[in-house]
Design an enzyme around this catalytic site. Structure first.
Site, mmCIF file in Angstrom:
data_model
loop_
_atom_site.group_PDB
_atom_site.id
_atom_site.type_symbol
_atom_site.label_atom_id
_atom_site.label_comp_id
_atom_site.label_asym_id
_atom_site.label_seq_id
_atom_site.Cartn_x
_atom_site.Cartn_y
_atom_site.Cartn_z
ATOM 1 C CG ASP A 98 -0.309 0.003 2.519
ATOM 2 O OD1 ASP A 98 0.929 -0.170 2.575
ATOM 3 O OD2 ASP A 98 -1.021 0.187 3.534
ATOM 4 C CB SER A 99 4.576 1.766 0.024
ATOM 5 O OG SER A 99 4.821 0.588 -0.724
ATOM 6 C CG ASP A 156 0.335 -4.223 1.969
ATOM 7 O OD1 ASP A 156 0.349 -5.102 2.853
ATOM 8 O OD2 ASP A 156 1.111 -3.246 1.971
ATOM 9 C CE LYS A 211 3.077 -6.030 3.771
ATOM 10 N NZ LYS A 211 2.584 -4.965 4.651
ATOM 11 C CD GLU A 223 0.515 -1.588 8.018
ATOM 12 O OE1 GLU A 223 0.096 -0.859 8.935
ATOM 13 O OE2 GLU A 223 1.050 -1.149 6.990
ATOM 14 C CD GLU A 280 7.694 -0.374 8.055
ATOM 15 O OE1 GLU A 280 6.802 -1.104 7.601
ATOM 16 O OE2 GLU A 280 7.871 0.811 7.707
#
Ligand code: KIV
Length: 289
Positions: free
Chosen positions: A52-53, A91, A121, A123, A190
């Site tokens: 999602d960056s 993501d 993925k 978070e 991270e």
């Protein structure tokens, strides 16, 4: 390397586990488009993250919070259309899994089924272990992400190194163990101290992939634009820059503009021809001498 019926060279979760068990470092890079997927796959990367960056480096948002499912789906489809070997992770964006387990499983299913990646993925630590278990139970491999979690950085005092106190470090180890027990096949670590990342890597049995997690993880991930010098807004301390492609592209485009302005482009080699008699006939036909 795998028993996938259609793409025999595709790296699956077991291949990544085998690499970790053999002490072979695992490489991972983000990609967001068809050509970027082709480039990193051709270079031989093991895992491609459609992260999602993309919100920041491709779409110009200030952070990852505004990224939507539609955007993630479109970019995941673009990447998976070209990739032959690398394991592709998609993501889940902010608020696509944070409300309930049912919402998370539904959106993981949409991204996996329609995006055609190899895993998803999301978070979060122990609180997201039940979601991890439910997604895995639905048949979708899950890549976990702990330490600094950018989607919820506002609740962590901003983009700061995590796990620095004894309590915070212990909680990060517990997060990793809970997600492993819930069936995650790998974990992103991270922005945590390298000593903590090493302890986690030695404690869990699944691969750990660091981004600002030091050299002792099972592998490393960087954002495509960061490592190639394509994103100028800021460069985190954990990034090693391997190119200066933003400036090189500005230079190449500038050279084209100059060529057009000074009539150097297009040349004879870029132009098509018509027979001279036909040109004369055409001129006559339209009354032009
Ligand atoms: O979206 C992303 O690029 C990521 C990496 C920072 C791991 O989640």
């Amino acid at each position: 390397m795998s028993t996938h019926p259609e793409a025999t060279a595709k790296l699956l979760t077991q291949d990544l586990q085998n690499m970790r068990d053999a002490g072979q470092k695992i490489t991972m890079i983000t990609a967001y488009s068809y050509p970027q997927g082709l480039i990193v796959d051709q270079a031989g990367v093991d895992i491609i993250l459609v992260g999602d960056s993309l919100g920041m480096v491709e779409l110009g948002y200030p952070d990852t919070v505004p990224v939507t499912m539609e955007e993630m789906l479109m970019h995941t489809k673009a990447v998976t259309r070209g990739v032959k070997r690398a394991h592709v992770v998609a993501d889940l964006p902010f608020m696509s899994y944070n409300i309930s387990i049912e919402q998370g499983v539904t959106n993981a299913g949409i991204l996996y089924q329609q995006g055609r990646g190899d895993s998803v993925k999301f978070e979060g630590g122990q609180d997201f272990a039940p979601l991890c278990e439910a997604v895995v139970k639905a048949g979708i491999p899950v890549f976990a992400h702990i330490g600094l979690t950018p989607q919820t950085a506002a609740t962590m005092g901003g983009f700061k190194v995590q796990g620095k106190s004894l309590d915070a470090a212990k909680k990060t180890v517990d997060d990793a163990l809970a997600l492993e027990a819930a069936g995650a096949f790998a974990i992103i670590l991270e922005a945590i101290p390298q000593q903590l990342a090493q302890i986690i890597t030695e404690t869990v049995k699944i691969p750990t992939i660091g981004i600002g997690g030091g050299p002792f993880c099972s592998g490393q991930v960087l954002v495509f634009h960061d490592l190639l010098g394509l994103f100028k807004r800021f460069t985190p301390k954990f990034v090693k820059v391997y190119g200066n492609f933003f400036d090189q592209q500005v230079e190449a485009v500038g050279a084209y503009l100059q060529d057009v302005r000074e009539s150097r482009f297009p040349g004879e080699e870029h132009s098509f021809n018509m027979k001279a008699e036909l040109v004369e006939e055409l001129k006559k036909a339209i009354g032009k001498r």
